[in-house]
Write a protein that holds these residues in place. Sequence first.
Motif, short mmCIF file in Angstrom:
data_model
loop_
_atom_site.label_atom_id
_atom_site.label_comp_id
_atom_site.label_asym_id
_atom_site.label_seq_id
_atom_site.Cartn_x
_atom_site.Cartn_y
_atom_site.Cartn_z
N ASN A 54 16.80 30.41 71.47
CA ASN A 54 17.71 31.16 70.61
C ASN A 54 19.08 31.31 71.27
O ASN A 54 20.12 31.19 70.61
CB ASN A 54 17.14 32.54 70.27
N LEU A 55 19.09 31.57 72.57
CA LEU A 55 20.36 31.71 73.28
C LEU A 55 21.12 30.38 73.31
O LEU A 55 22.35 30.37 73.20
CB LEU A 55 20.11 32.22 74.70
N LYS A 56 20.41 29.29 73.47
CA LYS A 56 21.08 27.98 73.47
C LYS A 56 21.68 27.67 72.11
O LYS A 56 22.78 27.12 72.02
CB LYS A 56 20.11 26.88 73.89
N LYS A 57 20.97 28.04 71.04
CA LYS A 57 21.51 27.84 69.70
C LYS A 57 22.76 28.68 69.50
O LYS A 57 23.77 28.21 68.94
CB LYS A 57 20.47 28.21 68.64
N GLU A 58 22.70 29.94 69.96
CA GLU A 58 23.87 30.81 69.82
C GLU A 58 25.04 30.28 70.63
O GLU A 58 26.19 30.31 70.17
CB GLU A 58 23.52 32.23 70.26
N SER A 59 24.76 29.77 71.82
CA SER A 59 25.81 29.20 72.65
C SER A 59 26.48 28.02 71.95
O SER A 59 27.71 27.88 71.96
CB SER A 59 25.23 28.76 73.99
N VAL A 65 26.27 35.36 76.64
CA VAL A 65 25.17 34.48 76.26
C VAL A 65 24.79 33.57 77.43
O VAL A 65 23.61 33.35 77.70
CB VAL A 65 25.53 33.66 75.00
N LYS A 66 25.78 33.05 78.13
CA LYS A 66 25.50 32.19 79.28
C LYS A 66 24.75 32.96 80.37
O LYS A 66 23.80 32.45 80.97
CB LYS A 66 26.80 31.62 79.85
N ARG A 67 25.16 34.20 80.60
CA ARG A 67 24.49 35.02 81.61
C ARG A 67 23.06 35.36 81.19
O ARG A 67 22.14 35.34 82.01
CB ARG A 67 25.27 36.30 81.86
N ASP A 68 22.87 35.67 79.92
CA ASP A 68 21.53 35.98 79.43
C ASP A 68 20.61 34.77 79.55
O ASP A 68 19.45 34.89 79.93
CB ASP A 68 21.58 36.45 77.97
N ALA A 69 21.14 33.59 79.25
CA ALA A 69 20.34 32.37 79.37
C ALA A 69 19.96 32.13 80.83
O ALA A 69 18.82 31.76 81.13
CB ALA A 69 21.11 31.18 78.82
N ALA A 70 20.89 32.36 81.73
CA ALA A 70 20.60 32.18 83.16
C ALA A 70 19.54 33.19 83.62
O ALA A 70 18.65 32.85 84.41
CB ALA A 70 21.87 32.34 83.97
N LEU A 71 19.62 34.40 83.11
CA LEU A 71 18.63 35.42 83.46
C LEU A 71 17.25 35.04 82.96
O LEU A 71 16.25 35.18 83.68
CB LEU A 71 19.07 36.77 82.88
N VAL A 72 17.17 34.53 81.75
CA VAL A 72 15.88 34.10 81.20
C VAL A 72 15.32 32.95 82.03
O VAL A 72 14.12 32.94 82.37
CB VAL A 72 16.03 33.70 79.72
N ASN A 123 26.64 27.49 68.72
CA ASN A 123 27.42 28.00 67.60
C ASN A 123 28.74 28.62 68.08
O ASN A 123 29.78 28.44 67.43
CB ASN A 123 26.61 29.02 66.80
N LEU A 124 28.69 29.32 69.20
CA LEU A 124 29.91 29.92 69.74
C LEU A 124 30.90 28.84 70.19
O LEU A 124 32.10 28.96 69.96
CB LEU A 124 29.58 30.86 70.90
N ARG A 125 30.39 27.78 70.82
CA ARG A 125 31.28 26.69 71.23
C ARG A 125 31.89 26.01 70.02
O ARG A 125 33.07 25.63 70.03
CB ARG A 125 30.50 25.67 72.07
N PHE A 126 31.12 25.87 68.98
CA PHE A 126 31.62 25.25 67.75
C PHE A 126 32.71 26.13 67.14
O PHE A 126 33.75 25.63 66.70
CB PHE A 126 30.46 25.07 66.76
N GLN A 127 32.49 27.43 67.13
CA GLN A 127 33.50 28.35 66.60
C GLN A 127 34.78 28.30 67.44
O GLN A 127 35.88 28.37 66.90
CB GLN A 127 32.97 29.78 66.58
#
Length: 70
Positions: free
Chosen positions: A20-25, A46-53, A27-31
């Motif tokens: 989910n975080l990768k999808k959001e990332s 989002v990048k930090r949350d993905a790294a934490l996961v 979408n954010l890059r696209f925006q």
Amino acid sequence: MNASELRDKTPDQLREELANLKKESFNLRFQQATNQLENTARMRAVKRDAALVKTILNEKAAAAAAEQGA
């Protein structure tokens, strides 16, 4: 999102959260590329949350490997 909440989740739940975080990332890059991004700080979060996961997944994998080896 904090680490204690993530440590309570199963590895499957963590993998789903990472997806989910990768999808959001994405979408954010696209925006950002189309100049529609309003909250630029969200990209960093989002990048930090993905790294934490990922870190917690690796911790759980190492713990499982240690249990099997012992």
